[in-house]
Enzyme design. Structure first.
Site, PDB file in Angstrom:
ATOM      1  N   LYS A 127       0.820  -1.219   0.000  1.00 40.91           N
ATOM      2  CA  LYS A 127       0.000   0.000   0.000  1.00 40.91           C
ATOM      3  C   LYS A 127       0.850   1.263   0.000  1.00 40.91           C
ATOM      4  CE  LYS A 127      -4.520  -1.170   1.859  1.00 40.91           C
ATOM      5  NZ  LYS A 127      -5.541  -0.748   2.817  1.00 40.91           N
ATOM      6  N   LYS A 210      -8.096 -11.750  -8.730  1.00 40.32           N
ATOM      7  CA  LYS A 210      -9.271 -11.705  -7.876  1.00 40.32           C
ATOM      8  C   LYS A 210     -10.211 -10.568  -8.292  1.00 40.32           C
ATOM      9  CE  LYS A 210      -9.781 -12.042  -3.033  1.00 40.32           C
ATOM     10  NZ  LYS A 210      -9.366 -12.243  -1.671  1.00 40.32           N
ATOM     11  N   LYS A 213     -12.404  -4.298  -5.912  1.00 41.99           N
ATOM     12  CA  LYS A 213     -12.926  -2.941  -6.074  1.00 41.99           C
ATOM     13  C   LYS A 213     -11.876  -2.029  -6.690  1.00 41.99           C
ATOM     14  CE  LYS A 213     -11.840  -2.089  -1.253  1.00 41.99           C
ATOM     15  NZ  LYS A 213     -12.393  -2.189   0.083  1.00 41.99           N
TER      16      LYS A 213
END
Ligand code: AMP
Ligand code: TRP
Length: 348
Positions: A127, A210, A213
């Site tokens: 991140k 996967k 979002k």
């Protein structure tokens, strides 16, 4: 143990099985969230395990969130839980910031966790990226807050995706170090319950990724608020291969897109891959896809309708979250009090 500290329950006394999981209120809910998390939670509730589900808004703000969007996403996530069948009377449903004991215990754990442990957290590295100097201190400390979320309820089981396994392991390390340092058995060692292959939903555009979002392509996912036409169009355009469906699961090897669509069908119909293939084996995708669309619309439409209704009545959602927070605090308050006593913080 410090003198005068109330004796905590012994390890062999055991901990009552209790499920805790959290989802960040950021971004839209999609079919992966539904099949991999919300539907599983609703099914677990039917099995009678005490379950606590939290909209982790304090986790969300470790990266920038527009205040209005955050408020909206928190309510929409709560609406998604309720519309998916999580009964706020049976389970405890609330948002993290309303239960200050999470942040209080997180501070304790900031003082238990070691820098070396935090430096190994792969999600932080992903991140923060190359610009880790610009990441918030909160993003770095995030796994200690997650440990507090779980341990403030003495939760024993934590359903999460594979990407969160390392954080649950860190939670166990924190519990073990706390118990060891203060010579107590106060905190349980929670177990991660990882979503299985059957509940891992892959992107409709790429069967090796996967459904997420954060995928820039909206066509890669089915959002829980998509209408029937949008769902049908996304399934029609979903990537497949030119072959017919095989008649057993072995025939899906090396065919990730075909496997994904069959998995989705099986999960939505509470069936198995083998049962789906015994029905559709030998058929082309042109025949299977309309059936899948029909099923997806049939299952998701009542959920999105209820979500939309609830979003028209945010006072109803807020009242549910308020009641959930009060129930959560009934468990969390004695735990933080005992933690303070164990640590030697003076209070009444
Ligand atoms: P996220 O939105 O990634 O924070 O995930 C929230 C919850 O949904 C977690 O329990 C995830 O494991 C689950 N989840 C997210 N994406 C998927 C997916 N594609 N398949 C299955 N479960 C998912
Ligand atoms: N970190 C989790 C995620 O990003 C969300 C989360 C926060 C969580 N606290 C938790 C999950 C406690 C399980 C238990 O998906």
């Amino acid at each position: 143990m410090t003198e005068g500290v109330q004796t905590p329950p012994a390890a062999d006394a055991g901990f009552t099985p209790r499920v805790f999981s959290g989802i960040q209120p950021s971004g839209q809910l999609h079919l992966g969230n539904y099949l991999g998390a919300l539907k599983r939670f609703a099914d677990a509730q039917e099995r009678g395990v005490q379950s606590i589900y939290c909209m982790v808004d304090l986790h969300a703000i470790t990266v920038w969130q527009d205040p209005a969007d955050l408020r909206n996403a928190t309510r929409e996530l709560a609406a998604g839980f309720i519309a998916s069948g999580i009964d706020p009377e049976k389970s405890i449903l609330f948002n993290q910031s309303q239960v200050p004991e999470h942040a209080q215990l997180a501070w304790m754990f900031n003082c238990v966790a070691r820098l070396g442990w935090m430096n190994r957290m792969t999600q932080f590295k992903d991140k923060a990226g190359k610009n880790a100097e610009k990441a918030s201190l909160g993003l770095y400390a995030y796994p200690a807050l997650m440990a507090a979320d779980i341990l403030i309820y003495h939760a024993t089981h934590v359903p999460v995706g594979e990407d969160q396994k390392q954080h649950v392991e860190l939670t166990r390390d924190i519990a073990a170090k706390f118990n060891h340092d203060y010579q107590t058995d106060f905190f349980p060692m929670p177990e991660p319950v990882i979503e299985g292959a059957a509940t891992r939903v892959m992107s409709l555009r790429d069967g090796s990724k996967k459904m997420s979002k954060s995928d820039p392509s909206d066509a890669s996912r089915i959002n829980m608020t998509d209408d029937a036409d949008t769902i049908a169009a996304k399934i029609r355009k979903a990537k497949t291969d030119p072959d017919a469906l095989p008649s057993d699961a072995k025939g899906l090897e090396g065919r990730p897109e075909a496997r994904n669509l069959v998995n989705i069908y099986a999960a939505l119909s509470d069936s198995t891959v083998d049962a789906v293939l015994s029905e559709f084996g030998g058929q082309q995708f042109s025949a299977f896809k309309p059936k899948l669309s029909e099923l997806a619309v049939e299952r998701l439409a009542p959920i999105s309708t209820e979500m939309a209704r609830l979003m028209q009545h945010t006072d109803e959602i807020d009242a549910i979250l308020g009641r959930g927070a009060a129930r959560a605090r009934e468990i969390a308050t004695p735990v933080i009090k005992q933690t303070y006593e164990i640590v030697g913080l003076v209070g009444s």
